[in-house]
Design an enzyme around this catalytic site. Structure first.
Site, PDB file in Angstrom:
ATOM      1  N   GLU A   1       0.826  -1.218   0.000  1.00  0.00           N
ATOM      2  CA  GLU A   1       0.000   0.000   0.000  1.00  0.00           C
ATOM      3  C   GLU A   1       0.859   1.267   0.000  1.00  0.00           C
ATOM      4  O   GLU A   1       0.630   2.189   0.791  1.00  0.00           O
ATOM      5  CB  GLU A   1      -1.000  -0.009   1.160  1.00  0.00           C
ATOM      6  CG  GLU A   1      -2.068  -1.083   0.966  1.00  0.00           C
ATOM      7  CD  GLU A   1      -3.256  -0.962   1.902  1.00  0.00           C
ATOM      8  OE1 GLU A   1      -3.398   0.051   2.589  1.00  0.00           O
ATOM      9  OE2 GLU A   1      -4.063  -1.909   1.921  1.00  0.00           O
TER      10      GLU A   1
HETATM   11  C1  LIG Z   1       3.344  -9.205   0.605  1.00  0.00           C
HETATM   12  C2  LIG Z   1       2.788  -8.305  -0.440  1.00  0.00           C
HETATM   13  C3  LIG Z   1       1.426  -8.258  -0.667  1.00  0.00           C
HETATM   14  C4  LIG Z   1       0.917  -7.457  -1.685  1.00  0.00           C
HETATM   15  N1  LIG Z   1      -0.436  -7.490  -1.980  1.00  0.00           N
HETATM   16  C5  LIG Z   1      -0.865  -6.824  -3.079  1.00  0.00           C
HETATM   17  C6  LIG Z   1      -2.220  -6.963  -3.514  1.00  0.00           C
HETATM   18  O1  LIG Z   1      -3.031  -7.676  -2.905  1.00  0.00           O
HETATM   19  N2  LIG Z   1      -2.618  -6.317  -4.633  1.00  0.00           N
HETATM   20  C7  LIG Z   1      -1.752  -5.533  -5.341  1.00  0.00           C
HETATM   21  O2  LIG Z   1      -2.148  -4.985  -6.352  1.00  0.00           O
HETATM   22  N3  LIG Z   1      -0.477  -5.349  -4.944  1.00  0.00           N
HETATM   23  C8  LIG Z   1      -0.009  -5.991  -3.851  1.00  0.00           C
HETATM   24  N4  LIG Z   1       1.298  -5.839  -3.448  1.00  0.00           N
HETATM   25  C9  LIG Z   1       2.173  -4.965  -4.210  1.00  0.00           C
HETATM   26  C10 LIG Z   1       2.637  -3.738  -3.441  1.00  0.00           C
HETATM   27  O3  LIG Z   1       1.633  -2.785  -3.402  1.00  0.00           O
HETATM   28  C11 LIG Z   1       3.915  -3.269  -4.153  1.00  0.00           C
HETATM   29  O4  LIG Z   1       4.927  -4.181  -3.782  1.00  0.00           O
HETATM   30  C12 LIG Z   1       4.290  -1.876  -3.813  1.00  0.00           C
HETATM   31  O5  LIG Z   1       3.415  -1.003  -4.428  1.00  0.00           O
HETATM   32  C13 LIG Z   1       5.724  -1.542  -4.232  1.00  0.00           C
HETATM   33  O6  LIG Z   1       6.000  -1.948  -5.534  1.00  0.00           O
HETATM   34  P1  LIG Z   1       7.351  -2.757  -5.831  1.00  0.00           P
HETATM   35  O7  LIG Z   1       7.460  -3.838  -4.817  1.00  0.00           O
HETATM   36  O8  LIG Z   1       7.326  -3.142  -7.238  1.00  0.00           O
HETATM   37  O9  LIG Z   1       8.514  -1.735  -5.537  1.00  0.00           O
HETATM   38  P2  LIG Z   1       9.148  -0.700  -6.559  1.00  0.00           P
HETATM   39  O10 LIG Z   1       8.086   0.131  -7.153  1.00  0.00           O
HETATM   40  O11 LIG Z   1      10.066  -1.425  -7.465  1.00  0.00           O
HETATM   41  O12 LIG Z   1       9.991   0.208  -5.586  1.00  0.00           O
HETATM   42  C14 LIG Z   1      11.312  -0.132  -5.170  1.00  0.00           C
HETATM   43  C15 LIG Z   1      11.763   0.911  -4.151  1.00  0.00           C
HETATM   44  O13 LIG Z   1      11.820   2.183  -4.780  1.00  0.00           O
HETATM   45  C16 LIG Z   1      11.094   3.118  -4.026  1.00  0.00           C
HETATM   46  N5  LIG Z   1      10.504   4.082  -4.935  1.00  0.00           N
HETATM   47  C17 LIG Z   1       9.798   3.856  -6.071  1.00  0.00           C
HETATM   48  N6  LIG Z   1       9.448   5.009  -6.634  1.00  0.00           N
HETATM   49  C18 LIG Z   1       9.925   5.994  -5.842  1.00  0.00           C
HETATM   50  C19 LIG Z   1       9.897   7.406  -5.867  1.00  0.00           C
HETATM   51  N7  LIG Z   1       9.292   8.080  -6.820  1.00  0.00           N
HETATM   52  N8  LIG Z   1      10.503   8.067  -4.872  1.00  0.00           N
HETATM   53  C20 LIG Z   1      11.138   7.433  -3.884  1.00  0.00           C
HETATM   54  N9  LIG Z   1      11.194   6.103  -3.799  1.00  0.00           N
HETATM   55  C21 LIG Z   1      10.598   5.398  -4.765  1.00  0.00           C
HETATM   56  C22 LIG Z   1      10.048   2.326  -3.285  1.00  0.00           C
HETATM   57  O14 LIG Z   1       9.651   2.993  -2.101  1.00  0.00           O
HETATM   58  C23 LIG Z   1      10.823   1.051  -2.971  1.00  0.00           C
HETATM   59  O15 LIG Z   1      11.564   1.238  -1.805  1.00  0.00           O
HETATM   60  C24 LIG Z   1       1.800  -6.632  -2.435  1.00  0.00           C
HETATM   61  C25 LIG Z   1       3.166  -6.661  -2.162  1.00  0.00           C
HETATM   62  C26 LIG Z   1       3.666  -7.480  -1.185  1.00  0.00           C
HETATM   63  C27 LIG Z   1       5.142  -7.502  -0.952  1.00  0.00           C
END
Ligand SMILES: Cc1cc2nc3c(=O)[nH]c(=O)nc-3n(C[C@H](O)[C@H](O)[C@H](O)COP(=O)(O)OP(=O)(O)OC[C@H]3O[C@@H](n4cnc5c(N)ncnc54)[C@H](O)[C@@H]3O)c2cc1C
Length: 823
Positions: free
Chosen positions: A503
């Protein structure tokens, strides 16, 4: 001397007028009157004339509307339009989605504490209390953490059945659809208690997700009546298991960039020709997807053949797809770190479904982003802050108990100052987490969709809980490192990144969202000014902007005056809430709120739209806003808890920690603000006599450490509704029994220690010492029995597990070894 006198008089008058935001006309009159007295009594003709000319040069353009509009407002409007932060459509939707609540007050520079005091208290109904004491407790009793996390990688079938039967997935669904219809606060309390259970990291998300941003929430707000009547009763009973897929491999944090699509076309559904869409998606990380029967999907809709109208790109849209539809792939699992709740990928290519599958029907095509943003602020206020708070509460109780029971150097480790430092952080941060959780969930019950506050709660509570888990690990030391059923803390630490990530991953939330949204949403003028600047009717824009600009300047002058005066006085002259013991905290917050109003405007004025790319500055400004929010939530909680004087050290610790963080963040902004004159001005006004906040003292920390190690009502208030297994003495119930027994036998232990020290008893092993003491008549029979019981309890607490090497293999590896047989 007279010059100095009048300088002081004018400065004081200016500060007083600015502080109270006196209207321009009145302020002009007051300054004119003072100037008159000054010229008549003290100045020579030349100086008097100069002062009057200066005065006229300033006040005439300001007070004469025609001059002001033409020579000040119009150029300012043009400048503002040039430096204005440009908002993308998705940013605009996100900004418009939520409401502004208490965080707006903190941004105002002059918070109204009466408003905080008047906010109604969060309360539970008898039915909600009974649910917490009954089904929530029973569900946790059914969750064997070690089996779940190490052996089965899942909840037991019994626990799954219980979740459905007791309608855990229906907390937000109204009773008329068969749901529980709980308040947001009750919903939050359930998730907090689940989070406090040993397997909270697994069972928590399974319960949280269907009650958060997902099909039920979206259907209730935007679904057609037919969709609600069909799905809500089935979701409430657990006949349908929902999940919601937004995240794609290429679109994580940048969720608006999802490449998943739906193309409008004709097709066949249940043997009938219908207008529908071909869906193609590839989602990952989707909680409950492997077991879901209904899949919520966020996709971008296209209408290349003009079947719905002239537009081709219709925008982000939310659809509900039964998972038994041909071409829907679900069932495989990801393996979240030490919290193996059901989570996995889902994908499909050109899967045809009718347009009826769109949540809200055709009318809601293209409204998906708005729908998600509106619901997200509510979900983010509850799910993760609640689960993480429960986690922190359990870590706090376990660690306090362990610090009493575990002895080294012949004393409980909780007596060492180094351990007390960790215990103090655990206690203070746990108090902050619970305060923010309650405060923010209550906002939802008051009808708010607090987008900025929910970001603050999400980021800070999950981060604080992770820090608590880390301190808990350090205090438990080897006991925390050795995995097994006897280890109650390691899984909490290992699973903490889950809440940090979902989230809105935390780095993004801190660097972009809190201040990025807060600066525009919470600022008293900026959003209206942006709207005025974007108004194509230039005269209307000028009218609106004229009023806003002068109110805004008044706001900035007031913030500057308040910052300077309170920087010197520590806020002593400012208004406080009614609770006398909290007055210093209210007043410090007044000062920092004024600082935020000032420095935020200086940053926005000098950096304009580029501020949003200066994430380190934005993050620090967000920290100031966040700690103001955390501290005020804590003041509110203290009063709600009954204003017990013995809880004041907790409030002091949280506030002093917040004040140090605020000053560090302000100093960081000043240090890195590219416009140096603006930075110097900010430093002079904000820190006129330097930085003063030093954080909580060691003595205060020791008081908090003692609270965690002393059973009683104060410890209960600090860690409310924490799960403990009442039927078996294990986990927390074992730790607490051992703590109580250790404290009850303190005099016996002291007697034994003295006897060992003076050589009366020579045994080395603790059990032998007890027997020797009994043998020498140092303990009577009852005392000896108590010491033996205590020893057994202490051994049970410090015990760690060991395994046959085969047991350490995964279940799959064991099964593989068994089926392949020898050779
Ligand atoms: C256990 C789990 C359950 C989940 N459940 C769901 C679900 O039910 N439905 C669903 O749709 N999604 C779900 N998610 C997805 C979750 O919402 C995403 O993992 C989250 O949005 C982050 O995306 P990412 O992991 O691809 O990280 P990335 O987007 O690859 O980010 C990598 C890092 O970069 C940072 N970052 C990215 N952009 C910026 C910026 N502009 N400025 C500063 N920092 C930045 C992030 O904070 C993070 O630290 C789930 C994830 C997990 C791990």
């Amino acid at each position: 001397m007279a010059a100095l006198f009048w300088f002081v008089v004018f400065l004081a008058a200016f500060l007083a007028l600015a502080w109270h935001r006196v209207r321009l006309g009145t302020a002009t009159g007051v300054i004119a009157a003072l100037l008159l007295v000054c010229t008549l009594t003290s100045t020579g003709l030349g100086l008097g004339l100069f002062l009057w000319l200066l005065f006229a040069a300033i006040v005439v353009p300001l007070n004469v509307t025609a001059i002001r509009r033409r020579w000040i407002t119009r150029p300012a409007l043009d400048l503002f339009a040039r430096v204005l932060p440009t908002l993308s459509a998705t940013e605009r939707t996100a900004l418009e989605a939520g409401t502004v609540w208490w965080e707006g007050e903190m941004f105002s520079g002059a918070p109204d504490w009466r408003r905080l005091e008047r906010l109604p208290e969060a309360e539970l109904s008898a039915r909600e209390e009974a649910f917490l004491d009954g089904p929530v407790q029973q569900l946790l009793d059914l969750c064997d953490e070690w089996r779940i996390t190490h052996e089965d990688a899942d909840l037991s079938p019994e626990a799954w059945r219980f979740i459905k039967a007791e309608r855990f997935w229906a907390m937000i669904i109204p009773e008329r659809y068969g749901g529980l219809g709980f308040s947001a606060y009750a919903h939050s309390c359930v998730l907090a208690k689940l989070g406090s259970g040993p397997a909270g990291g697994t069972v928590g998300p399974i319960v949280a997700v269907p009650n958060s941003l997902g099909p039920a929430e979206l259907l209730m707000h935007y679904g057609t009546e037919a969709q609600k009547d069909h799905y809500l009763p089935r979701l409430a009973s657990g006949d349908e298991i929902p999940c919601f897929g937004l995240t794609s491999p290429h679109a994580g944090s940048d969720a608006g960039a999802i490449p998943d699509r739906g193309v409008v076309c004709h097709g066949e559904w249940n043997g009938e020709p219908v207008l529908g869409m071909r869906l193609t998606w590839d989602k990952r990380y989707i909680t409950l997807a492997p077991v879901a029967t209904v899949l919520g999907l966020a996709i971008r809709m296209y209408d290349p053949d003009g079947l719905l109208g002239d537009d081709v790109d219709l925008g982000v849209t939310c659809a509900l797809v039964p998972t038994d539809t041909a071409g829907v792939h679900t069932g495989r699992r990801h393996f979240p770190a030490s919290a193996p709740f059901q989570n996995g990928p889902t994908w499909g290519t050109d899967v045809f479904v009718p347009l009826d599958c769109i949540i809200g029907g055709r009318a809601m095509i293209g409204q998906g982003w708005r729908m998600l943003m509106e619901c997200l602020s509510v979900g983010r206020s509850i799910s993760l802050p609640s689960g993480s708070t429960g986690d922190a509460i359990a870590s706090a109780r376990l660690t306090g108990a362990y610090a009493v029971v575990r002895r080294q150097f012949n004393v409980s480790i909780g007596r060492f100052e180094g351990v007390q430092e960790a215990l103090a952080r655990i206690a203070g941060r746990t108090y902050a987490c619970e305060s923010v959780r309650r405060f923010t969930a209550n906002a939802v019950d008051l009808g708010e969709k607090p987008s900025v506050a929910s970001g603050i709660a999400k980021y800070h509570v999950t981060t604080l809980a992770q820090q608590v888990a880390k301190d808990a690990m350090d205090v438990h030391a080897g006991k925390a490192v050795m995995l097994g059923p006897s280890n109650p803390v390691a899984r909490r630490f290992q699973a903490a990144p889950v809440n940090i990530t979902v989230e809105g991953a935390n780095i993004l939330t801190r660097s972009m969202m809190i201040f990025g949204q807060g600066a525009i949403r919470c600022h008293p003028y900026v959003l209206d000014e942006i709207e005025a600047a974007n108004d194509p009717d230039r005269e209307a824009a000028l009218d609106a902007f004229d009023a806003l600009l002068y109110a805004h300047i008044g706001h900035d002058l007031s913030a500057a005056a308040r910052s300077l005066v309170m920087g010197v006085t520590g806020g002593r002259t400012s208004a406080a809430g009614r609770v006398r013991e909290l007055a210093p905290h209210y007043r410090a917050l007044n000062r920092y709120s004024a600082n935020l109003a000032l420095v935020a405007d200086l940053a926005m004025a000098t950096l304009g739209g580029s501020l949003k790319f200066r994430e380190s500055l934005s993050a620090r400004l967000g920290d100031v806003l966040s700690y103001l929010y955390i501290a005020s939530a804590t003041l509110k909680r203290f009063v709600e808890d009954g204003a017990h004087a013995e809880d004041l050290p907790l409030v002091r610790w949280v506030c002093e920690d917040a004040f140090a963080a605020i000053e560090a963040a302000l100093a960081g902004v000043i240090r890195h603000l590219p416009n140096r004159p603006a930075a110097w001005l900010a430093r002079a006004l904000i820190f006129p006599i330097g930085r003063r906040a030093q954080g909580p003292s060691d003595a205060l920390g020791r008081q908090l450490a003692d609270m965690l190690q002393t059973p009683g009502p104060q410890r209960e208030r600090l860690t409310p509704r924490c799960y403990a297994d009442q039927t078996h003495r294990r986990g927390l119930s074992l730790f607490e029994a051992a703590m109580q027994a250790t404290l009850d036998a303190a005099d016996l232990q002291a007697r034994l220690d003295r006897a060992v020290k003076n050589g009366e008893i020579r045994a080395d092993h603790p059990a032998e010492r007890i027997e020797a003491a009994a043998g020498r008549g140092l303990f009577d029979a009852d005392e000896a029995r108590r010491m033996r019981d205590l020893y057994a309890l202490q051994m049970a607490v410090i015990h760690v597990d060991d395994f046959d090497p085969a047991e350490m293999q995964s279940v799959v590896a064991r099964e593989r070894a068994q089926t392949s047989g020898p050779g």
